[in-house]
Write a protein that holds these residues in place. Structure first.
Motif, PDB file in Angstrom:
ATOM      1  N   THR A  15       0.811  -1.222   0.000  1.00 37.83           N
ATOM      2  CA  THR A  15       0.000   0.000   0.000  1.00 37.83           C
ATOM      3  C   THR A  15       0.846   1.275   0.000  1.00 37.83           C
ATOM      4  OG1 THR A  15      -0.125  -0.253   2.386  1.00 37.83           O
ATOM      5  CG2 THR A  15      -2.024  -1.008   1.120  1.00 37.83           C
ATOM      6  N   ASN A  16       2.158   1.164   0.289  1.00 43.36           N
ATOM      7  CA  ASN A  16       2.998   2.370   0.284  1.00 43.36           C
ATOM      8  C   ASN A  16       3.686   2.518  -1.077  1.00 43.36           C
ATOM      9  OD1 ASN A  16       5.913   3.485   0.512  1.00 43.36           O
ATOM     10  ND2 ASN A  16       4.789   4.462   2.178  1.00 43.36           N
ATOM     11  N   PRO A  17       3.602   3.697  -1.693  1.00 40.23           N
ATOM     12  CA  PRO A  17       4.166   3.874  -3.044  1.00 40.23           C
ATOM     13  C   PRO A  17       5.688   3.669  -3.133  1.00 40.23           C
ATOM     14  CG  PRO A  17       2.820   5.781  -2.397  1.00 40.23           C
ATOM     15  CD  PRO A  17       2.897   4.885  -1.213  1.00 40.23           C
ATOM     16  N   ALA A  18       6.429   4.036  -2.078  1.00 44.19           N
ATOM     17  CA  ALA A  18       7.883   3.849  -2.130  1.00 44.19           C
ATOM     18  C   ALA A  18       8.231   2.359  -2.039  1.00 44.19           C
ATOM     19  CB  ALA A  18       8.574   4.626  -1.015  1.00 44.19           C
ATOM     20  N   ALA A  19       7.521   1.635  -1.183  1.00 48.51           N
ATOM     21  CA  ALA A  19       7.745   0.190  -1.059  1.00 48.51           C
ATOM     22  C   ALA A  19       7.379  -0.507  -2.362  1.00 48.51           C
ATOM     23  CB  ALA A  19       6.910  -0.377   0.088  1.00 48.51           C
ATOM     24  N   ARG A  20       6.276  -0.073  -2.958  1.00 46.55           N
ATOM     25  CA  ARG A  20       5.842  -0.644  -4.229  1.00 46.55           C
ATOM     26  C   ARG A  20       6.893  -0.420  -5.297  1.00 46.55           C
ATOM     27  NH1 ARG A  20       0.545   1.248  -3.537  1.00 46.55           N
ATOM     28  NH2 ARG A  20       0.989   3.032  -4.866  1.00 46.55           N
ATOM     29  N   ALA A  21       7.414   0.812  -5.360  1.00 45.68           N
ATOM     30  CA  ALA A  21       8.414   1.147  -6.374  1.00 45.68           C
ATOM     31  C   ALA A  21       9.686   0.323  -6.178  1.00 45.68           C
ATOM     32  CB  ALA A  21       8.737   2.642  -6.317  1.00 45.68           C
ATOM     33  N   LEU A  22      10.080   0.135  -4.926  1.00 45.38           N
ATOM     34  CA  LEU A  22      11.304  -0.633  -4.668  1.00 45.38           C
ATOM     35  C   LEU A  22      11.115  -2.102  -5.063  1.00 45.38           C
ATOM     36  CD1 LEU A  22      14.189  -0.780  -3.609  1.00 45.38           C
ATOM     37  CD2 LEU A  22      13.270  -1.127  -1.306  1.00 45.38           C
ATOM     38  N   LEU A  23      10.004  -2.697  -4.654  1.00 43.07           N
ATOM     39  CA  LEU A  23       9.754  -4.105  -4.973  1.00 43.07           C
ATOM     40  C   LEU A  23       9.640  -4.311  -6.490  1.00 43.07           C
ATOM     41  CD1 LEU A  23       7.241  -4.804  -2.072  1.00 43.07           C
ATOM     42  CD2 LEU A  23       9.378  -6.068  -2.424  1.00 43.07           C
ATOM     43  N   ARG A  24       8.994  -3.354  -7.167  1.00 40.45           N
ATOM     44  CA  ARG A  24       8.866  -3.447  -8.620  1.00 40.45           C
ATOM     45  C   ARG A  24      10.243  -3.396  -9.283  1.00 40.45           C
ATOM     46  NH1 ARG A  24      10.088  -0.855 -12.243  1.00 40.45           N
ATOM     47  NH2 ARG A  24      10.484   1.013 -11.031  1.00 40.45           N
ATOM     48  N   CYS A  25      11.074  -2.490  -8.794  1.00 38.91           N
ATOM     49  CA  CYS A  25      12.418  -2.341  -9.338  1.00 38.91           C
ATOM     50  C   CYS A  25      13.259  -3.597  -9.094  1.00 38.91           C
ATOM     51  CB  CYS A  25      13.077  -1.111  -8.710  1.00 38.91           C
ATOM     52  SG  CYS A  25      14.773  -0.856  -9.216  1.00 38.91           S
ATOM     53  N   MET A  26      13.126  -4.176  -7.908  1.00 40.71           N
ATOM     54  CA  MET A  26      13.871  -5.401  -7.579  1.00 40.71           C
ATOM     55  C   MET A  26      13.506  -6.511  -8.550  1.00 40.71           C
ATOM     56  SD  MET A  26      13.363  -5.068  -3.470  1.00 40.71           S
ATOM     57  CE  MET A  26      14.163  -6.568  -2.903  1.00 40.71           C
ATOM     58  N   ASP A  27      12.212  -6.631  -8.818  1.00 38.27           N
ATOM     59  CA  ASP A  27      11.749  -7.663  -9.749  1.00 38.27           C
ATOM     60  C   ASP A  27      12.243  -7.371 -11.163  1.00 38.27           C
ATOM     61  OD1 ASP A  27       9.987  -9.850 -10.685  1.00 38.27           O
ATOM     62  OD2 ASP A  27       8.945  -8.182 -11.669  1.00 38.27           O
ATOM     63  N   ALA A  28      12.121  -6.118 -11.590  1.00 34.71           N
ATOM     64  CA  ALA A  28      12.489  -5.762 -12.969  1.00 34.71           C
ATOM     65  C   ALA A  28      13.984  -5.942 -13.213  1.00 34.71           C
ATOM     66  CB  ALA A  28      12.083  -4.316 -13.257  1.00 34.71           C
ATOM     67  N   LYS A 141       4.283  14.813  -2.758  1.00 36.46           N
ATOM     68  CA  LYS A 141       3.602  14.225  -3.920  1.00 36.46           C
ATOM     69  C   LYS A 141       4.396  13.008  -4.423  1.00 36.46           C
ATOM     70  CE  LYS A 141       3.648  17.997  -6.440  1.00 36.46           C
ATOM     71  NZ  LYS A 141       4.189  19.015  -5.508  1.00 36.46           N
ATOM     72  N   GLU A 142       5.653  12.898  -3.969  1.00 36.96           N
ATOM     73  CA  GLU A 142       6.535  11.821  -4.431  1.00 36.96           C
ATOM     74  C   GLU A 142       6.374  10.581  -3.547  1.00 36.96           C
ATOM     75  OE1 GLU A 142       8.278  12.534  -7.144  1.00 36.96           O
ATOM     76  OE2 GLU A 142       7.644  14.632  -7.106  1.00 36.96           O
ATOM     77  N   GLU A 143       7.008   9.488  -3.989  1.00 38.01           N
ATOM     78  CA  GLU A 143       6.989   8.238  -3.220  1.00 38.01           C
ATOM     79  C   GLU A 143       7.919   8.376  -2.023  1.00 38.01           C
ATOM     80  OE1 GLU A 143       8.560   7.024  -6.727  1.00 38.01           O
ATOM     81  OE2 GLU A 143       6.888   5.787  -7.421  1.00 38.01           O
ATOM     82  N   ARG A 144       7.388   8.244  -0.816  1.00 38.85           N
ATOM     83  CA  ARG A 144       8.206   8.405   0.384  1.00 38.85           C
ATOM     84  C   ARG A 144       7.886   7.315   1.409  1.00 38.85           C
ATOM     85  NH1 ARG A 144      10.653  10.724  -2.714  1.00 38.85           N
ATOM     86  NH2 ARG A 144      11.207  12.928  -2.840  1.00 38.85           N
ATOM     87  N   GLY A 145       8.928   6.793   2.048  1.00 43.36           N
ATOM     88  CA  GLY A 145       8.731   5.785   3.094  1.00 43.36           C
ATOM     89  C   GLY A 145       9.883   5.824   4.082  1.00 43.36           C
ATOM     90  N   GLY A 180       9.200  -0.680   6.642  1.00 44.23           N
ATOM     91  CA  GLY A 180       9.965  -1.840   7.099  1.00 44.23           C
ATOM     92  C   GLY A 180      11.062  -1.453   8.050  1.00 44.23           C
ATOM     93  N   PHE A 181      12.097  -2.285   8.068  1.00 45.70           N
ATOM     94  CA  PHE A 181      13.131  -2.154   9.092  1.00 45.70           C
ATOM     95  C   PHE A 181      14.536  -2.316   8.527  1.00 45.70           C
ATOM     96  CE2 PHE A 181       9.321  -4.016  10.960  1.00 45.70           C
ATOM     97  CZ  PHE A 181       9.059  -3.080  11.958  1.00 45.70           C
TER      98      PHE A 181
END
Ligand code: BMP
Length: 277
Positions: A15-28, A141-145, A180-181
């Protein structure tokens, strides 16, 4: 349990945009490698980033150690992040009252909230440190976590027992912003009570103290291998500094590239061994 799921599946659900972006990047990019660029000269900083960029999902910075820092550094860093598809994590370790961390995050010469997708904080002040950072980051407005430091990699660290458990409880109250941690193992469900909805809890675990050759340094750092960290302990991202960049002096770009590739493969293999088990 999230650590048995693929980064891709977790990216779709987070649900967090920064976490989503990181996981997507890891997969890509097939990379769970973060490189810690701990050097004091801007030229070395960018030489290393440009060399390792294809192999990483995340660049971890300590911008306050750059001797010749100037505002254009973070503009260039953001440009490289877009060009090479990696996120930026400023390892600032906020640890003050809410009002002060909000100012440290948004202001001063570094204006960290303008450019860092991810920052971290010590849970030692209690929930106010999260409230302070969220007052800035959640408005962006940016992805932040934010990551809480639930454990440290150093010998004799005080981040054990109830301190770690309470850090997880604090994060659970702010799951929209605490993604996360910094820790040495998975944290899901730790300290949860029957009323906590932990079924869809997905905390990312970023683990520093990773090395394939050395066991530690002369100042209390302790290293484990990607297999120990990712396969056995269920961490998501390996953070590697000196294992890849060396001492940070007389940088040998070919060697940095070789080591980045080596850690990327070791980290990814450790992840594949975990999810296919
Ligand atoms: P190295 O791989 O060279 O030991 O660097 C590790 C990096 O991770 C450093 O930038 C350090 O500040 C950070 N770090 C750590 O080593 N242990 C922790 O518990 C938390 C950290 O942020």
């Amino acid at each position: 349990a999230p650590h048995l799921q693929s980064y891709k599946d977790r990216a779709e659900k987070h649900t967090n945009p920064a976490a989503r972006a990181l996981l997507r990047c890891m997969d890509a990019k097939k990379s769970n490698l973060a490189v810690s660029v701990d050097v004091t000269r801007t030229k070395d900083f960018f030489d290393i980033i440009e060399t390792v960029a294809p192999y990483v999902c995340l660049i971890k910075t300590h911008v306050d150690i750059l001797e010749d820092w100037e505002p254009s550094v973070t503009a260039k860093l953001q440009e490289l992040s877009r060009m090479h598809d990696f996120l930026i994590f400023e390892d600032r370790k906020f640890a003050d009252i809410g009002n002060t961390v909000a100012l440290q995050y948004s202001s001063g010469i570094h204006k960290i909230s303008d450019w860092a997708h991810i920052v971290n904080a010590h849970p030692v002040p209690g929930p106010s440190v999260i409230t302070g950072l969220a007052s800035v980051g959640m408005k962006s407005k940016e992805e932040r976590g934010v990551l809480l430091l639930a454990e440290m990699s150093t010998k004799g660290a005080l981040t054990t027992g109830s301190y770690t458990t309470d850090a997880v409880r604090m994060a659970r109250q702010h799951r929209e912003f605490i993604i996360g941690f910094i820790a040495q193992r998975r944290m899901e469900g730790i300290g949860a009570s029957a009323t906590d909805n932990i079924a869809d809890e997905d905390f990312l675990i970023l683990a520093p103290g990773v090395g394939l050759d050395a066991k530690g340094d002369a100042m209390g750092q302790q290293y484990r291998t990607p297999a120990e960290v990712v396969t056995e302990c269920g961490c998501d991202v390996i953070i590697v500094g000196r294992g890849i960049i060396g001492t940070g002096r007389n940088i040998d770009a070919e060697e940095v590239k070789r080591q980045a590739q080596r850690y990327q493969s070791a980290g990814w293999e450790a992840y594949e061994n975990r999810v296919t088990k």
